[in-house]
Design a protein around this motif. Structure first.
Motif, PDB file in Angstrom:
ATOM      1  N   GLU A  33      -6.216 -12.529  -0.286  1.00  0.00           N
ATOM      2  CA  GLU A  33      -7.271 -11.520  -0.092  1.00  0.00           C
ATOM      3  C   GLU A  33      -7.981 -11.599   1.262  1.00  0.00           C
ATOM      4  N   LEU A  34      -7.328 -12.156   2.264  1.00  0.00           N
ATOM      5  CA  LEU A  34      -7.920 -12.182   3.603  1.00  0.00           C
ATOM      6  C   LEU A  34      -7.546 -10.958   4.434  1.00  0.00           C
ATOM      7  N   GLY A  35      -6.517 -10.201   3.994  1.00  0.00           N
ATOM      8  CA  GLY A  35      -6.127  -8.990   4.702  1.00  0.00           C
ATOM      9  C   GLY A  35      -4.811  -9.086   5.453  1.00  0.00           C
ATOM     10  N   LYS A  36      -4.009 -10.107   5.151  1.00  0.00           N
ATOM     11  CA  LYS A  36      -2.715 -10.263   5.841  1.00  0.00           C
ATOM     12  C   LYS A  36      -1.824  -9.044   5.617  1.00  0.00           C
ATOM     13  N   SER A  37      -1.705  -8.627   4.361  1.00  0.00           N
ATOM     14  CA  SER A  37      -0.862  -7.460   4.046  1.00  0.00           C
ATOM     15  C   SER A  37      -1.432  -6.193   4.661  1.00  0.00           C
ATOM     16  N   THR A  38      -2.740  -6.115   4.769  1.00  0.00           N
ATOM     17  CA  THR A  38      -3.392  -4.953   5.383  1.00  0.00           C
ATOM     18  C   THR A  38      -3.007  -4.843   6.857  1.00  0.00           C
ATOM     19  N   ILE A  39      -2.903  -5.965   7.545  1.00  0.00           N
ATOM     20  CA  ILE A  39      -2.509  -5.961   8.960  1.00  0.00           C
ATOM     21  C   ILE A  39      -1.066  -5.472   9.101  1.00  0.00           C
ATOM     22  N   ILE A  40      -0.188  -5.955   8.243  1.00  0.00           N
ATOM     23  CA  ILE A  40       1.213  -5.528   8.277  1.00  0.00           C
ATOM     24  C   ILE A  40       1.319  -4.039   7.958  1.00  0.00           C
ATOM     25  N   GLU A  41       0.560  -3.601   6.964  1.00  0.00           N
ATOM     26  CA  GLU A  41       0.536  -2.179   6.597  1.00  0.00           C
ATOM     27  C   GLU A  41       0.067  -1.333   7.783  1.00  0.00           C
ATOM     28  N   ALA A  42      -0.946  -1.789   8.488  1.00  0.00           N
ATOM     29  CA  ALA A  42      -1.458  -1.043   9.641  1.00  0.00           C
ATOM     30  C   ALA A  42      -0.407  -0.941  10.749  1.00  0.00           C
ATOM     31  N   LEU A  43       0.343  -2.020  10.980  1.00  0.00           N
ATOM     32  CA  LEU A  43       1.441  -1.958  11.956  1.00  0.00           C
ATOM     33  C   LEU A  43       2.473  -0.916  11.540  1.00  0.00           C
ATOM     34  N   ASN A  44       2.794  -0.905  10.259  1.00  0.00           N
ATOM     35  CA  ASN A  44       3.740   0.072   9.724  1.00  0.00           C
ATOM     36  C   ASN A  44       3.239   1.492   9.975  1.00  0.00           C
ATOM     37  N   TYR A  45       1.983   1.762   9.665  1.00  0.00           N
ATOM     38  CA  TYR A  45       1.426   3.100   9.871  1.00  0.00           C
ATOM     39  C   TYR A  45       1.395   3.463  11.349  1.00  0.00           C
ATOM     40  N   ALA A  46       1.062   2.500  12.194  1.00  0.00           N
ATOM     41  CA  ALA A  46       1.010   2.767  13.635  1.00  0.00           C
ATOM     42  C   ALA A  46       2.369   3.172  14.177  1.00  0.00           C
ATOM     43  N   LEU A  47       3.421   2.599  13.608  1.00  0.00           N
ATOM     44  CA  LEU A  47       4.767   2.856  14.115  1.00  0.00           C
ATOM     45  C   LEU A  47       5.508   3.977  13.383  1.00  0.00           C
ATOM     46  N   THR A  48       5.120   4.306  12.145  1.00  0.00           N
ATOM     47  CA  THR A  48       5.968   5.213  11.360  1.00  0.00           C
ATOM     48  C   THR A  48       5.282   6.453  10.794  1.00  0.00           C
ATOM     49  N   LYS A  49       3.977   6.544  10.801  1.00  0.00           N
ATOM     50  CA  LYS A  49       3.288   7.678  10.163  1.00  0.00           C
ATOM     51  C   LYS A  49       2.654   8.593  11.200  1.00  0.00           C
ATOM     52  N   GLU A  50       2.697   9.894  10.897  1.00  0.00           N
ATOM     53  CA  GLU A  50       1.965  10.856  11.717  1.00  0.00           C
ATOM     54  C   GLU A  50       0.473  10.738  11.386  1.00  0.00           C
ATOM     55  N   PRO A  51      -0.403  10.860  12.382  1.00  0.00           N
ATOM     56  CA  PRO A  51      -1.833  10.739  12.103  1.00  0.00           C
ATOM     57  C   PRO A  51      -2.388  11.854  11.214  1.00  0.00           C
ATOM     58  N   ASP A  52      -1.697  12.969  11.118  1.00  0.00           N
ATOM     59  CA  ASP A  52      -2.204  14.048  10.256  1.00  0.00           C
ATOM     60  C   ASP A  52      -1.720  13.894   8.817  1.00  0.00           C
ATOM     61  N   SER A  53      -1.100  12.748   8.489  1.00  0.00           N
ATOM     62  CA  SER A  53      -0.651  12.494   7.118  1.00  0.00           C
ATOM     63  C   SER A  53      -1.856  12.469   6.179  1.00  0.00           C
ATOM     64  N   SER A  54      -1.603  12.836   4.928  1.00  0.00           N
ATOM     65  CA  SER A  54      -2.656  12.791   3.909  1.00  0.00           C
ATOM     66  C   SER A  54      -2.018  12.448   2.575  1.00  0.00           C
ATOM     67  N   GLY A  55      -2.830  12.354   1.550  1.00  0.00           N
ATOM     68  CA  GLY A  55      -2.345  12.034   0.213  1.00  0.00           C
ATOM     69  C   GLY A  55      -2.962  10.744  -0.291  1.00  0.00           C
ATOM     70  N   ASN A  56      -2.627  10.385  -1.518  1.00  0.00           N
ATOM     71  CA  ASN A  56      -3.218   9.205  -2.146  1.00  0.00           C
ATOM     72  C   ASN A  56      -2.947   7.934  -1.359  1.00  0.00           C
ATOM     73  N   GLU A  57      -1.727   7.772  -0.870  1.00  0.00           N
ATOM     74  CA  GLU A  57      -1.360   6.574  -0.111  1.00  0.00           C
ATOM     75  C   GLU A  57      -2.255   6.415   1.123  1.00  0.00           C
ATOM     76  N   ILE A  58      -2.485   7.508   1.817  1.00  0.00           N
ATOM     77  CA  ILE A  58      -3.311   7.493   3.022  1.00  0.00           C
ATOM     78  C   ILE A  58      -4.785   7.304   2.660  1.00  0.00           C
TER      79      ILE A  58
END
Length: 142
Positions: A33-58
Protein backbone atom coordinates in the motif's frame (compact mmCIF):
# COMPACT_ATOMS: atom_id res chain seq x y z
CA UNK A 1 13.56 4.15 -24.91
CA UNK A 2 14.97 5.14 -21.55
CA UNK A 3 12.65 6.59 -18.93
CA UNK A 4 14.58 9.17 -16.89
CA UNK A 5 11.86 10.41 -14.53
CA UNK A 6 8.18 10.33 -13.69
CA UNK A 7 6.11 12.97 -11.95
CA UNK A 8 2.59 12.42 -10.64
CA UNK A 9 0.11 15.06 -9.49
CA UNK A 10 -3.30 14.22 -8.00
CA UNK A 11 -2.88 10.60 -9.11
CA UNK A 12 -4.78 8.27 -6.79
CA UNK A 13 -3.03 8.49 -3.41
CA UNK A 14 -0.22 10.78 -4.62
CA UNK A 15 -0.85 14.50 -4.33
CA UNK A 16 2.65 14.99 -5.71
CA UNK A 17 5.48 12.57 -6.47
CA UNK A 18 8.65 12.83 -8.52
CA UNK A 19 11.03 9.92 -9.12
CA UNK A 20 14.29 10.03 -11.05
CA UNK A 21 15.56 6.77 -12.51
CA UNK A 22 19.19 5.75 -12.77
CA UNK A 23 20.76 4.25 -15.87
CA UNK A 24 20.22 0.49 -16.09
CA UNK A 25 17.53 -1.52 -14.34
CA UNK A 26 15.47 0.19 -11.63
CA UNK A 27 13.43 -1.69 -9.04
CA UNK A 28 10.45 -0.22 -7.22
CA UNK A 29 9.98 -2.06 -3.94
CA UNK A 30 8.52 -1.48 -0.51
CA UNK A 31 5.78 -2.49 1.89
CA UNK A 32 2.17 -3.01 0.85
CA UNK A 33 0.00 0.00 0.00
CA UNK A 34 2.87 2.44 -0.59
CA UNK A 35 1.88 3.05 -4.23
CA UNK A 36 4.33 0.86 -6.17
CA UNK A 37 1.61 -0.47 -8.48
CA UNK A 38 0.24 3.06 -8.87
CA UNK A 39 3.62 4.22 -10.23
CA UNK A 40 3.72 1.36 -12.74
CA UNK A 41 0.12 2.08 -13.73
CA UNK A 42 0.99 5.75 -14.29
CA UNK A 43 3.90 4.77 -16.57
CA UNK A 44 1.51 2.57 -18.52
CA UNK A 45 -0.99 5.42 -18.93
CA UNK A 46 1.75 7.87 -19.90
CA UNK A 47 2.90 5.55 -22.68
CA UNK A 48 -0.33 3.93 -23.89
CA UNK A 49 -3.47 6.02 -23.17
CA UNK A 50 -4.86 9.08 -24.89
CA UNK A 51 -5.40 11.94 -22.41
CA UNK A 52 -9.02 12.33 -23.52
CA UNK A 53 -9.78 8.76 -22.37
CA UNK A 54 -12.68 8.34 -19.95
CA UNK A 55 -14.66 5.60 -18.25
CA UNK A 56 -14.58 3.72 -14.96
CA UNK A 57 -10.94 2.65 -15.35
CA UNK A 58 -9.84 6.26 -15.83
CA UNK A 59 -12.15 7.63 -13.12
CA UNK A 60 -10.41 5.39 -10.56
CA UNK A 61 -7.31 7.57 -10.98
CA UNK A 62 -9.05 10.60 -9.46
CA UNK A 63 -8.25 11.04 -5.76
CA UNK A 64 -11.29 9.97 -3.76
CA UNK A 65 -13.76 12.76 -2.98
CA UNK A 66 -12.26 15.27 -5.43
CA UNK A 67 -12.79 16.53 -8.97
CA UNK A 68 -9.07 16.88 -9.65
CA UNK A 69 -7.53 15.85 -12.98
CA UNK A 70 -4.73 13.33 -12.40
CA UNK A 71 -1.54 14.21 -14.28
CA UNK A 72 1.45 12.09 -15.25
CA UNK A 73 4.62 13.52 -16.73
CA UNK A 74 7.59 11.49 -17.89
CA UNK A 75 10.99 12.43 -19.24
CA UNK A 76 12.38 9.94 -21.72
CA UNK A 77 15.10 9.41 -24.28
CA UNK A 78 14.21 7.74 -27.58
CA UNK A 79 16.44 5.45 -29.62
CA UNK A 80 17.87 8.42 -31.56
CA UNK A 81 19.09 9.74 -28.18
CA UNK A 82 16.67 12.67 -28.22
CA UNK A 83 15.04 13.76 -24.95
CA UNK A 84 11.33 14.47 -24.57
CA UNK A 85 8.78 15.31 -21.90
CA UNK A 86 5.38 13.66 -22.22
CA UNK A 87 2.56 15.03 -20.07
CA UNK A 88 -1.02 13.74 -19.86
CA UNK A 89 -4.04 14.75 -17.77
CA UNK A 90 -7.03 12.45 -17.31
CA UNK A 91 -10.00 12.05 -17.72
CA UNK A 92 -11.02 13.93 -20.84
CA UNK A 93 -7.89 16.00 -20.46
CA UNK A 94 -5.10 17.16 -22.68
CA UNK A 95 -1.56 16.08 -23.30
CA UNK A 96 1.61 17.54 -24.66
CA UNK A 97 4.97 16.42 -25.89
CA UNK A 98 8.01 18.67 -25.68
CA UNK A 99 11.45 18.18 -27.19
CA UNK A 100 14.39 19.00 -24.89
CA UNK A 101 17.22 20.65 -26.80
CA UNK A 102 20.88 20.00 -25.99
CA UNK A 103 20.93 23.30 -24.05
CA UNK A 104 17.80 22.25 -22.07
CA UNK A 105 15.28 24.46 -23.86
CA UNK A 106 11.79 23.04 -24.39
CA UNK A 107 10.19 23.02 -27.83
CA UNK A 108 6.54 22.08 -27.94
CA UNK A 109 5.90 19.30 -30.47
CA UNK A 110 2.16 18.84 -29.87
CA UNK A 111 -0.50 19.85 -27.35
CA UNK A 112 -3.90 18.27 -27.87
CA UNK A 113 -6.40 15.71 -26.62
CA UNK A 114 -4.90 13.18 -29.06
CA UNK A 115 -1.12 12.83 -28.83
CA UNK A 116 -0.64 9.06 -28.87
CA UNK A 117 0.12 8.74 -32.59
CA UNK A 118 2.88 11.37 -32.31
CA UNK A 119 4.29 9.69 -29.18
CA UNK A 120 4.47 6.32 -30.93
CA UNK A 121 6.19 7.98 -33.90
CA UNK A 122 8.80 9.56 -31.57
CA UNK A 123 9.36 6.18 -29.90
CA UNK A 124 9.56 4.36 -33.24
CA UNK A 125 6.65 2.07 -32.33
CA UNK A 126 3.96 0.85 -34.68
CA UNK A 127 0.36 1.19 -33.39
CA UNK A 128 -0.10 -2.52 -34.11
CA UNK A 129 2.58 -3.43 -31.56
CA UNK A 130 1.54 -1.03 -28.77
CA UNK A 131 0.67 -3.98 -26.52
CA UNK A 132 4.37 -4.84 -26.39
CA UNK A 133 4.56 -2.09 -23.73
CA UNK A 134 3.13 -4.71 -21.37
CA UNK A 135 6.53 -6.42 -21.52
CA UNK A 136 8.10 -3.41 -19.80
CA UNK A 137 6.63 -4.16 -16.38
CA UNK A 138 5.16 -6.91 -14.26
CA UNK A 139 1.83 -5.99 -12.71
CA UNK A 140 0.96 -6.88 -9.15
CA UNK A 141 -0.53 -10.35 -8.79
CA UNK A 142 0.79 -11.71 -12.10
Amino acid sequence: MIIKEIELNDWKKFASLKLEFKDGINLIHGKNELGKSTIIEALNYALTKEPDSSGNEINKLIPWGTNLKPKVKIKLINRENNSYIVEKKFPKGEGKIEFITKDNKLIKIIEDKKIQTKLLEILGINENTINLFNLLWINQGT
